[in-house]
Design a protein around this motif. Structure first.
Motif, PDB file in Angstrom:
ATOM      1  N   ASN A 333       0.829  -1.205   0.000  1.00  0.00           N
ATOM      2  CA  ASN A 333       0.000   0.000   0.000  1.00  0.00           C
ATOM      3  C   ASN A 333       0.864   1.257   0.000  1.00  0.00           C
ATOM      4  OD1 ASN A 333      -2.591   1.313   0.140  1.00  0.00           O
ATOM      5  ND2 ASN A 333      -2.138   1.788   2.286  1.00  0.00           N
ATOM      6  N   TRP A 334       1.926   1.254   0.803  1.00  0.00           N
ATOM      7  CA  TRP A 334       2.844   2.395   0.815  1.00  0.00           C
ATOM      8  C   TRP A 334       3.467   2.599  -0.562  1.00  0.00           C
ATOM      9  CZ3 TRP A 334       6.309   2.642   5.801  1.00  0.00           C
ATOM     10  CH2 TRP A 334       5.493   2.786   6.927  1.00  0.00           C
ATOM     11  N   LYS A 336       2.285   1.809  -3.406  1.00  0.00           N
ATOM     12  CA  LYS A 336       1.299   2.343  -4.350  1.00  0.00           C
ATOM     13  C   LYS A 336       1.239   3.860  -4.231  1.00  0.00           C
ATOM     14  CE  LYS A 336      -3.150   2.487  -3.577  1.00  0.00           C
ATOM     15  NZ  LYS A 336      -4.568   2.127  -3.341  1.00  0.00           N
ATOM     16  N   TYR A 337       1.149   4.345  -3.009  1.00  0.00           N
ATOM     17  CA  TYR A 337       1.091   5.794  -2.808  1.00  0.00           C
ATOM     18  C   TYR A 337       2.403   6.459  -3.223  1.00  0.00           C
ATOM     19  CZ  TYR A 337      -3.425   5.875  -0.446  1.00  0.00           C
ATOM     20  OH  TYR A 337      -4.767   5.799  -0.163  1.00  0.00           O
ATOM     21  N   PHE A 340       2.550   7.411  -6.911  1.00  0.00           N
ATOM     22  CA  PHE A 340       1.613   8.395  -7.460  1.00  0.00           C
ATOM     23  C   PHE A 340       2.356   9.528  -8.175  1.00  0.00           C
ATOM     24  CE2 PHE A 340      -2.297   7.787  -4.460  1.00  0.00           C
ATOM     25  CZ  PHE A 340      -2.465   6.514  -4.976  1.00  0.00           C
ATOM     26  N   HIS A 381       0.456   9.271   4.577  1.00  0.00           N
ATOM     27  CA  HIS A 381       0.824   8.811   3.236  1.00  0.00           C
ATOM     28  C   HIS A 381      -0.231   9.053   2.163  1.00  0.00           C
ATOM     29  CE1 HIS A 381      -1.864   5.561   3.852  1.00  0.00           C
ATOM     30  NE2 HIS A 381      -1.174   4.585   3.337  1.00  0.00           N
ATOM     31  N   SER A 382      -1.482   9.240   2.550  1.00  0.00           N
ATOM     32  CA  SER A 382      -2.514   9.468   1.537  1.00  0.00           C
ATOM     33  C   SER A 382      -2.653  10.942   1.152  1.00  0.00           C
ATOM     34  CB  SER A 382      -3.870   8.951   2.030  1.00  0.00           C
ATOM     35  OG  SER A 382      -4.270   9.646   3.207  1.00  0.00           O
ATOM     36  N   THR A 385       2.129  12.885  -0.792  1.00  0.00           N
ATOM     37  CA  THR A 385       2.551  11.820  -1.706  1.00  0.00           C
ATOM     38  C   THR A 385       3.741  12.215  -2.563  1.00  0.00           C
ATOM     39  OG1 THR A 385       0.932  12.568  -3.333  1.00  0.00           O
ATOM     40  CG2 THR A 385       0.239  10.822  -1.819  1.00  0.00           C
ATOM     41  N   TRP A 390       8.647  10.327   0.455  1.00  0.00           N
ATOM     42  CA  TRP A 390       8.882   8.881   0.481  1.00  0.00           C
ATOM     43  C   TRP A 390      10.371   8.558   0.515  1.00  0.00           C
ATOM     44  CZ3 TRP A 390       5.407   5.814   2.134  1.00  0.00           C
ATOM     45  CH2 TRP A 390       4.052   6.113   1.965  1.00  0.00           C
ATOM     46  N   THR A 454      -4.336  12.128 -10.587  1.00  0.00           N
ATOM     47  CA  THR A 454      -3.213  11.344 -10.079  1.00  0.00           C
ATOM     48  C   THR A 454      -3.202   9.986 -10.767  1.00  0.00           C
ATOM     49  OG1 THR A 454      -3.316  12.415  -7.913  1.00  0.00           O
ATOM     50  CG2 THR A 454      -2.193  10.281  -8.025  1.00  0.00           C
ATOM     51  N   TYR A 456      -0.954   6.165 -11.484  1.00  0.00           N
ATOM     52  CA  TYR A 456       0.089   5.253 -11.043  1.00  0.00           C
ATOM     53  C   TYR A 456      -0.023   3.961 -11.839  1.00  0.00           C
ATOM     54  CZ  TYR A 456      -3.617   2.988  -8.282  1.00  0.00           C
ATOM     55  OH  TYR A 456      -4.769   2.357  -7.886  1.00  0.00           O
TER      56      TYR A 456
END
Length: 458
Positions: A333-334, A336-337, A340, A381-382, A385, A390, A454, A456
């Protein structure tokens, strides 16, 4: 405002602020005994100590870190009984001690690097410090701290009044509880071997001449010899497992401080153990899990590292496959963000980037509270981004979150631009059609406020 680290210091049994006294923070890590493969509990410790180094670097504090490799002298019992673990491992593998030392050292270092752990400034093998070990025994003998028995040179703990202080030992209780087979030549049950003689009839691949007899160093003296040679008489932080407190680290202190009149280390940090499904890791229980076992079950090194960081280094951990699966999902999940990329106005929340990074650093600087740092990342994190955010997390935790995002093809970029225009002019039918076409080509889109688009790699 400057962030000041603080750690639980085993020596004082309190959390203390760490105040830098020299340009370089000198750190010693008790490394592996290379007679067998290292299991996940062993590597858990090195993940935590890696974050210690990363935390200092994130705060612009320079470090000098030393780690030993125990390739001689570690007996199967901490009480100077049994045989050398290296000799036992060599016999089981039908190889020489030198061969298994090289094999298991290389295996350890291979996994160490694949875990993305920062290389120590020096990794020192005990067998390269034999002369230094002998010299320390000589110095302790000159000062009256040793005596000789038929099987070695022993440290007389009665000569060091503070011997019991570090581990809060009950020496009278130890004496009362002497086990069967206690070496009657030892003056006290707490006395320990600085040097072991090879007895008649014994075979040792690793042995050196000292006092006219073949022998090998005691386990505890190797760390002292290496530390004094490479870091000096006193260091800032000494790390290891909680099992080292009552014997190994207690004995290190007893060996050094009578010679230097200085504390061996200002801070002592100790990690707790891991159990497997609530049981202690044991070959007899058949529950030893190695890193390759994780790989064979569909996980990777960073999944394991995330699982480790979800707990505090001082707390006992319980490993389950379900827990590792949850850590894997969290990391995915991290990532993925982190992948972005934005088109349109920048996120207003990105102005919080510096505050977010600071809070995460503060969590780790607070006695290596990695679990709290992860919670902070989950919170931010949401909304934050940006790639610098990161990258800062990666530098601090070493999870390889920031992976190179493949560039868009000219066709994908054209579709993305057309989709942005369609949404801007509120042609939602065309906007939806282009979104679906991009998704079929592996590009997912999230729409934000103020027309932000956004994308990805899905």
């Amino acid at each position: 405002m400057k962030i000041t680290p603080k750690f639980y210091n085993t020596a004082s049994r309190t959390v203390e602020e760490f105040k830098q006294t020299e340009e370089l923070v000198k750190i010693y890590t008790c490394g592996p005994t290379v007679y067998n493969y290292q299991h996940i509990g062993n590597f858990m410790a090195y993940v935590y100590w890696d974050v210690l180094i990363r935390m200092f670097h994130a705060l612009d504090i320079k470090t000098k870190r030393l780690m030993n490799i125990t390739d001689v002298g570690h007996l199967t019992s901490d009480a100077d009984e049994g045989e050398d673990k290296m000799e036992k491992g060599a016999r089981a593998a039908n190889k020489t001690v030198w061969e298994i030392a090289d094999f298991y050292t290389n295996d350890f270092l291979e996994h160490f690097h694949k875990l993305n752990l920062i290389e120590p400034d020096k990794t020192a093998r005990a067998t390269n410090y034999i002369d230094a070990s002998m010299a320390i025994v000589d110095r302790l003998t000159e000062k009256g701290y040793t005596y000789e028995t038929s099987d070695g040179i022993y440290y007389d703990t009665s000569k060091f009044p503070r011997y019991a202080d570090f581990a809060r030992l009950d020496l009278k209780g130890l004496e009362a509880g002497k086990r069967v087979g206690f070496n009657n030549e030892k003056k006290s049950v707490s006395d320990f071997a600085l040097w072991k003689f090879v007895r008649e009839g014994e075979k040792h691949d690793m042995q050196w001449e000292y006092l006219g007899r073949p022998g090998y160093p005691g386990w505890h003296i190797e760390c002292v010899a290496i530390t004094l040679a490479e870091l000096g008489e006193s260091i800032d932080i000494h790390t290891g497992g909680i099992e080292h407190i009552p014997v190994h680290h207690t004995n290190e202190i007893a060996e050094v401080e009578p010679l230097t009149d200085k504390p061996l280390s200002r801070f002592w940090l100790h990690n707790n153990h891991v159990k497997i499904d609530g049981e202690k890791i044991s070959k007899s229980l058949g529950n030893v899990i190695l890193l390759p076992d994780l790989l064979a079950n569909g996980f990777n090194y960073m999944d394991f590292k995330m699982w480790v960081l979800e707990g505090h280094y001082q707390k006992e951990r319980n490993f389950t496959w379900e827990g590792l699966e949850a850590a894997k999902s969290r990391l995915a999940n991290w990532r993925k963000y982190a992948s972005f990329r934005h088109q349109g106005e920048a996120l207003a929340q990105d102005a919080n980037e510096d505050d977010a990074i600071r809070k995460i650093k503060e969590a780790v600087a607070d006695n290596l509270s990695t679990q709290r740092a992860l919670t902070e990342v989950d919170y931010y994190h949401s909304v934050v981004t940006s790639e610098p955010f990161w990258q800062a997390i990666d530098d601090l935790l070493g999870l390889n979150i920031v992976e190179s995002t493949p560039p868009l093809t000219k066709e994908q970029q054209a579709l993305l631009d057309a989709r942005y225009v369609a949404r801007t002019i509120k042609d939602f039918a065309e906007s939806d059609r282009l979104r679906d076409e991009l998704l079929s080509d592996g590009i997912a889109i999230l729409d934000g406020a103020s027309g932000l688009q956004t994308w990805y790699h899905a």
